[in-house]
Design a protein around this motif. Structure first.
Motif, short mmCIF file in Angstrom:
data_model
loop_
_atom_site.label_atom_id
_atom_site.label_comp_id
_atom_site.label_asym_id
_atom_site.label_seq_id
_atom_site.Cartn_x
_atom_site.Cartn_y
_atom_site.Cartn_z
N TYR A 12 0.45 -1.23 0.54
CA TYR A 12 -0.25 0.34 -0.28
C TYR A 12 0.71 1.15 -0.15
O TYR A 12 0.84 1.84 -0.46
CB TYR A 12 -0.86 -0.15 1.01
CG TYR A 12 -2.36 -1.01 0.74
CD1 TYR A 12 -3.52 -0.75 0.47
CD2 TYR A 12 -2.57 -2.12 1.22
CE1 TYR A 12 -4.52 -1.46 -0.02
CE2 TYR A 12 -3.22 -2.82 0.66
CZ TYR A 12 -4.57 -2.48 0.20
OH TYR A 12 -5.45 -3.12 -0.09
N GLU A 13 1.98 0.93 0.53
CA GLU A 13 2.98 2.30 0.22
C GLU A 13 3.10 2.36 -0.62
O GLU A 13 3.37 3.78 -0.82
CB GLU A 13 4.37 1.76 2.00
CG GLU A 13 3.92 2.37 3.02
CD GLU A 13 4.87 1.57 3.91
OE1 GLU A 13 5.91 1.39 3.66
OE2 GLU A 13 4.32 2.11 5.47
N GLU A 14 3.70 2.01 -1.20
CA GLU A 14 4.33 2.01 -3.01
C GLU A 14 3.66 1.94 -3.64
O GLU A 14 3.81 3.22 -4.54
CB GLU A 14 4.86 0.63 -3.26
CG GLU A 14 5.62 0.59 -4.72
CD GLU A 14 6.15 -1.03 -4.91
OE1 GLU A 14 6.70 -1.18 -6.53
OE2 GLU A 14 6.41 -2.06 -3.99
N SER A 15 2.33 1.46 -3.93
CA SER A 15 0.75 2.59 -4.71
C SER A 15 1.22 3.59 -3.86
O SER A 15 0.18 4.41 -5.39
CB SER A 15 -0.44 1.00 -3.76
OG SER A 15 -1.32 2.07 -4.87
N ILE A 16 1.08 3.85 -2.49
CA ILE A 16 0.63 5.50 -2.94
C ILE A 16 1.61 6.34 -3.39
O ILE A 16 1.91 7.65 -3.73
CB ILE A 16 0.41 5.62 -1.34
CG1 ILE A 16 -0.79 4.82 -0.68
CG2 ILE A 16 0.56 7.06 -0.78
CD1 ILE A 16 -1.30 5.20 0.78
N LYS A 17 2.80 5.83 -3.06
CA LYS A 17 4.43 6.72 -3.97
C LYS A 17 3.99 6.61 -5.55
O LYS A 17 3.73 8.00 -6.49
CB LYS A 17 5.67 5.73 -3.41
CG LYS A 17 5.56 6.55 -2.04
CD LYS A 17 7.05 5.55 -1.99
CE LYS A 17 7.62 5.25 -0.38
NZ LYS A 17 8.63 4.98 -0.02
N VAL A 49 -7.73 -4.01 -7.98
CA VAL A 49 -8.24 -5.13 -6.08
C VAL A 49 -7.47 -4.16 -4.76
O VAL A 49 -8.47 -4.89 -3.83
CB VAL A 49 -7.17 -6.58 -6.49
CG1 VAL A 49 -5.59 -6.04 -6.47
CG2 VAL A 49 -7.79 -7.36 -5.36
N LEU A 50 -5.93 -3.73 -4.77
CA LEU A 50 -5.77 -3.12 -3.33
C LEU A 50 -6.88 -2.17 -2.90
O LEU A 50 -6.15 -2.32 -1.41
CB LEU A 50 -4.54 -2.28 -3.57
CG LEU A 50 -3.16 -3.12 -4.43
CD1 LEU A 50 -1.60 -2.05 -4.68
CD2 LEU A 50 -2.79 -4.48 -3.26
N TRP A 51 -7.07 -1.55 -3.84
CA TRP A 51 -8.58 -0.55 -2.96
C TRP A 51 -9.73 -0.48 -3.10
O TRP A 51 -10.45 0.17 -3.10
CB TRP A 51 -7.97 0.53 -3.68
CG TRP A 51 -6.28 1.45 -3.71
CD1 TRP A 51 -5.36 1.07 -4.03
CD2 TRP A 51 -5.66 2.17 -2.64
NE1 TRP A 51 -4.33 1.34 -3.65
CE2 TRP A 51 -4.62 1.89 -2.48
CE3 TRP A 51 -6.77 2.91 -1.34
CZ2 TRP A 51 -3.83 2.61 -1.29
CZ3 TRP A 51 -5.70 3.04 -0.03
CH2 TRP A 51 -4.44 3.89 -0.48
N ASP A 92 -7.74 6.72 -2.76
CA ASP A 92 -7.80 7.99 -2.21
C ASP A 92 -5.96 7.40 -1.67
O ASP A 92 -6.63 7.54 -0.02
CB ASP A 92 -8.97 8.52 -1.95
CG ASP A 92 -8.93 10.08 -0.85
OD1 ASP A 92 -8.14 10.09 -0.74
OD2 ASP A 92 -9.93 10.27 -0.82
N PRO A 93 -5.22 8.54 -1.05
CA PRO A 93 -4.02 8.48 -0.57
C PRO A 93 -4.69 8.95 0.72
O PRO A 93 -3.54 8.58 1.94
CB PRO A 93 -2.79 9.02 -0.52
CG PRO A 93 -3.78 10.17 -2.37
CD PRO A 93 -4.99 9.94 -2.34
N ASN A 94 -6.08 9.41 1.06
CA ASN A 94 -6.07 10.06 2.25
C ASN A 94 -6.91 9.55 2.66
O ASN A 94 -7.35 8.90 4.39
CB ASN A 94 -6.63 11.66 2.12
CG ASN A 94 -5.64 12.29 1.42
OD1 ASN A 94 -4.11 12.58 1.84
ND2 ASN A 94 -6.53 12.91 0.83
N ALA A 95 -7.32 8.13 2.47
CA ALA A 95 -8.23 7.32 3.17
C ALA A 95 -7.33 6.55 4.21
O ALA A 95 -5.74 6.48 4.43
CB ALA A 95 -8.73 6.14 2.10
N LYS A 96 -8.17 6.09 5.58
CA LYS A 96 -7.31 5.33 6.87
C LYS A 96 -6.93 4.15 6.46
O LYS A 96 -8.07 3.60 6.40
CB LYS A 96 -7.93 5.63 7.91
CG LYS A 96 -7.73 5.27 9.12
CD LYS A 96 -8.11 5.71 10.08
CE LYS A 96 -7.38 4.38 11.27
NZ LYS A 96 -8.37 4.84 12.57
N LEU A 97 -6.05 4.23 6.91
CA LEU A 97 -6.21 2.42 6.28
C LEU A 97 -5.94 1.46 7.70
O LEU A 97 -4.66 2.16 8.64
CB LEU A 97 -4.68 1.89 5.05
CG LEU A 97 -4.35 2.79 4.08
CD1 LEU A 97 -3.77 1.87 2.89
CD2 LEU A 97 -6.13 1.89 3.19
#
Length: 168
Positions: free
Chosen positions: A33-38, A83-85, A91-96
Motif C-alpha cells: 500500500y505504501e508503494e501504491s501511494i508513492k 484490487v488493492l483499493w 484515495d491516499p488520504n483514506a485511513k488504512l
C-alpha cells in the motif's frame, strides 16, 4: 515505585516493537500500500500492475489471462478495478487499518473518503521462514475467493467473447 513504573513502560514499548518486527505478513501488505501511494503521487514511475510481483504464480496467471482477453476484444474482461483499493481510484488520504485475523490472513480496511464508502479486502499471505520472502496466495473480497471468482468469470468470458472474436 519509579523503577516498577519504568519496568512496566519498558515492557510495553518492547512488546509493541516486538509485535511490529514479528508481523512479517502485516508489514508485507503495508509495504504494498505504501508503494501504491508513492506510485499514485508520482514519487516513483507509475505502473498499473506493480503489485503483480507480490502475488503468487496462480494470481499472476489470472491477470495475464485477463490482459490477453482484453487485448483480444479491445475491451474490459473481468478485472476492471484496482484490487488493492477495491475500486477504480485510490484515495491516499483514506485511513488504512491492517489486522491479522488468522495466522495467514491480513485484512485491510480502507476508510471512507469523499465519494467512497468504507471497504475491506483480505489477503492470504505465505512467508518462507528461512528467507522471510512472502507472496499473496489468495485475495478475499466480500468473503469470496478472488481466484475462484475471476477464474469462473474468465472461463465464461472465453466461451462468450473470445470464441466469437476467433470465429470472425
Amino acid at each position: 515505585m519509579k523503577k516498577l513504573l519504568l519496568a512496566v513502560l519498558g515492557l510495553c514499548i518492547s512488546s509493541c516493537v516486538f509485535a511490529e518486527i514479528f508481523r512479517p505478513k502485516v508489514n508485507y501488505i503495508k509495504r504494498i500500500y505504501e508503494e501504491s501511494i508513492k506510485l499514485e503521487s508520482g514519487e516513483i514511475n507509475y505502473n498499473p500492475h506493480f503489485y503483480l510481483k507480490y502475488f503468487d504464480s496462480n494470481i499472476r496467471k489470472i491477470y495475464e489471462r485477463d490482459d490477453e482477453y482484453q487485448k483480444a476484444t479491445g475491451g474490459i474482461a473481468c478485472i476492471d478495478y484496482d484490487v488493492l483499493w477495491q475500486g477504480q481510484d485510490l484515495d491516499p488520504n483514506a485511513k488504512l487499518t491492517f489486522t491479522q485475523p488468522t495466522g495467514n490472513k491480513v485484512k485491510v480496511t480502507i476508510g471512507a473518503t469523499k465519494g467512497f464508502e468504507k471497504r475491506s479486502v483480505t489477503y492470504q499471505v505465505i512467508c518462507l521462514k528461512e528467507t522471510n520472502d512472502c507472496k499473496i496466495t489468495e485475495i478475499f473480497e466480500g468473503g469470496k475467493s478472488f481466484t475462484k471468482d475471476k477464474s469462473k468469470c474468465l472461463d465464461d468470458f472465453y466461451r462468450t467473447e473470445i470464441k466469437k472474436h476467433r470465429n470472425k
